[in-house]
Design a protein around this motif. Sequence first.
Motif, PDB file in Angstrom:
ATOM      1  N   ARG B 162      27.551  27.294  43.613  1.00  0.00           N
ATOM      2  CA  ARG B 162      28.436  27.591  42.484  1.00  0.00           C
ATOM      3  C   ARG B 162      28.768  29.084  42.367  1.00  0.00           C
ATOM      4  NH1 ARG B 162      25.867  24.668  37.531  1.00  0.00           N
ATOM      5  NH2 ARG B 162      23.988  25.035  38.699  1.00  0.00           N
ATOM      6  N   VAL B 163      28.650  29.775  43.470  1.00  0.00           N
ATOM      7  CA  VAL B 163      29.070  31.182  43.496  1.00  0.00           C
ATOM      8  C   VAL B 163      30.151  31.306  44.557  1.00  0.00           C
ATOM      9  CG1 VAL B 163      28.372  33.536  43.946  1.00  0.00           C
ATOM     10  CG2 VAL B 163      26.801  31.992  42.809  1.00  0.00           C
ATOM     11  N   GLY B 164      31.255  31.902  44.181  1.00  0.00           N
ATOM     12  CA  GLY B 164      32.335  32.077  45.153  1.00  0.00           C
ATOM     13  C   GLY B 164      31.927  33.064  46.237  1.00  0.00           C
ATOM     14  N   VAL B 165      32.172  32.672  47.483  1.00  0.00           N
ATOM     15  CA  VAL B 165      31.825  33.526  48.617  1.00  0.00           C
ATOM     16  C   VAL B 165      33.053  33.637  49.505  1.00  0.00           C
ATOM     17  CG1 VAL B 165      30.301  33.854  50.579  1.00  0.00           C
ATOM     18  CG2 VAL B 165      29.462  32.693  48.559  1.00  0.00           C
ATOM     19  N   GLU B 166      33.346  34.849  49.936  1.00  0.00           N
ATOM     20  CA  GLU B 166      34.465  35.037  50.865  1.00  0.00           C
ATOM     21  C   GLU B 166      33.952  35.740  52.105  1.00  0.00           C
ATOM     22  OE1 GLU B 166      37.689  37.052  48.994  1.00  0.00           O
ATOM     23  OE2 GLU B 166      37.820  35.539  47.430  1.00  0.00           O
ATOM     24  N   MET B 167      34.425  35.269  53.246  1.00  0.00           N
ATOM     25  CA  MET B 167      33.988  35.858  54.516  1.00  0.00           C
ATOM     26  C   MET B 167      35.201  36.129  55.382  1.00  0.00           C
ATOM     27  SD  MET B 167      30.505  35.898  54.988  1.00  0.00           S
ATOM     28  CE  MET B 167      30.246  35.756  56.716  1.00  0.00           C
TER      29      MET B 167
END
Lengths: 135, 244
Positions: B162-167
């Motif tokens: 439930r945490v937005g992660v961008e890679m």
Amino acid sequence: MIQLKSMLNVIDNSGAAVAECINVLKMKRAAKVGDRIIVVVQKQRNFGPESGPGGSVSVSAANKVRRGDIRHAVIVRTAKKYSRPDGSVVKFDDNACVLINKGGEPIGSRLNGIVAHELRGKKWSKILSLAPMHL
Amino acid sequence: MSLSSQSARPLACLKQALRQCRAERQQQQTRSYAAAAAEVQYPSLQTRYPLPAKSFRTSQATKQNRFETGMRKIPVAPQVPSTRKLCPDPVAAVTASQISALDATGARTRLFSQENPDRARVGDILLVRQKSGEPFSGVCINIRQGNSKIDSAILLRNNLTRVGVEMWYKIYSPNVEGIEVVQRKAKRARRARLYYMRQPRHDVGSVDNIVRQYLRQRAGGPMNNAKGRDARSNKKKNNKRGRN
């Protein structure tokens, strides 16, 4: 980029929900993942229904820290993107930390939320092993 | 000249004298011009030696007058061929060689090339398999193809716990084992960069379910008859896939 007055989510079960950074230790610049900071607990976590009727006693038992406490913490997520040695770049949606005591042991006994993999290189393997997921 | 006439018209003799004077002056002028053209030679304007012939060349003259007998021959390196002529566009050549080294099959290039109508676009759900570490999947919200093709990268977004992660992943990174398209966007995205998906209103959330289903389907074989099995069996299957 965590600095004075930055607000962080606390993702352990120490009882704090939101903490404010008041000092970055050992350096004169903004802190990033794996750095140690000093925080003030600004908001307590209320442990939902199970602590409802029990009242203040159980709440105080569950909450190892209270609002206004000054604690050490380790940053585990930053909204500022940082690059890995292999060229990939990571960015989280929020800033998050885990409270620790002065010896470096985490105050809470479990974490809820992903943490950055960089903690391993900075001798925070204990936090990494507590975390449900790391990236 | 009579005095009487002089007395009668005092200016008559003056007029005559003037006319005579003018005639004399004219004569004198013509004579002096002719003399100047014939005789006057300024010494400073004269050439000391006769002018060279029209076909005279200085370089040829020096060559003809040079004597080479008894002179040591100085070794001279032959002129190196121009690098610019040999390789007119070195940057493109280097990029091509790098791409051929890092993407031998050309699959990665094809997946993101502008010519390919079935290329991966923003909005698609992509899965990046890595040599080290777990595969990462997410909605592709940006494809960066700058001036140097070798540097191109994709930005994937997902929600983990439930945490937005961008890679960001480099397409040609040696650490990236493969990039797969899990699901295509139903409608073409009308933006090049879907940064609006960071807003809670537009966030698609976790794509893990879709990816898991895709992996199960791709594994083929007996489909886990959907609801009967629990999550554990799926996980086992996934692990097996990961090893392959």
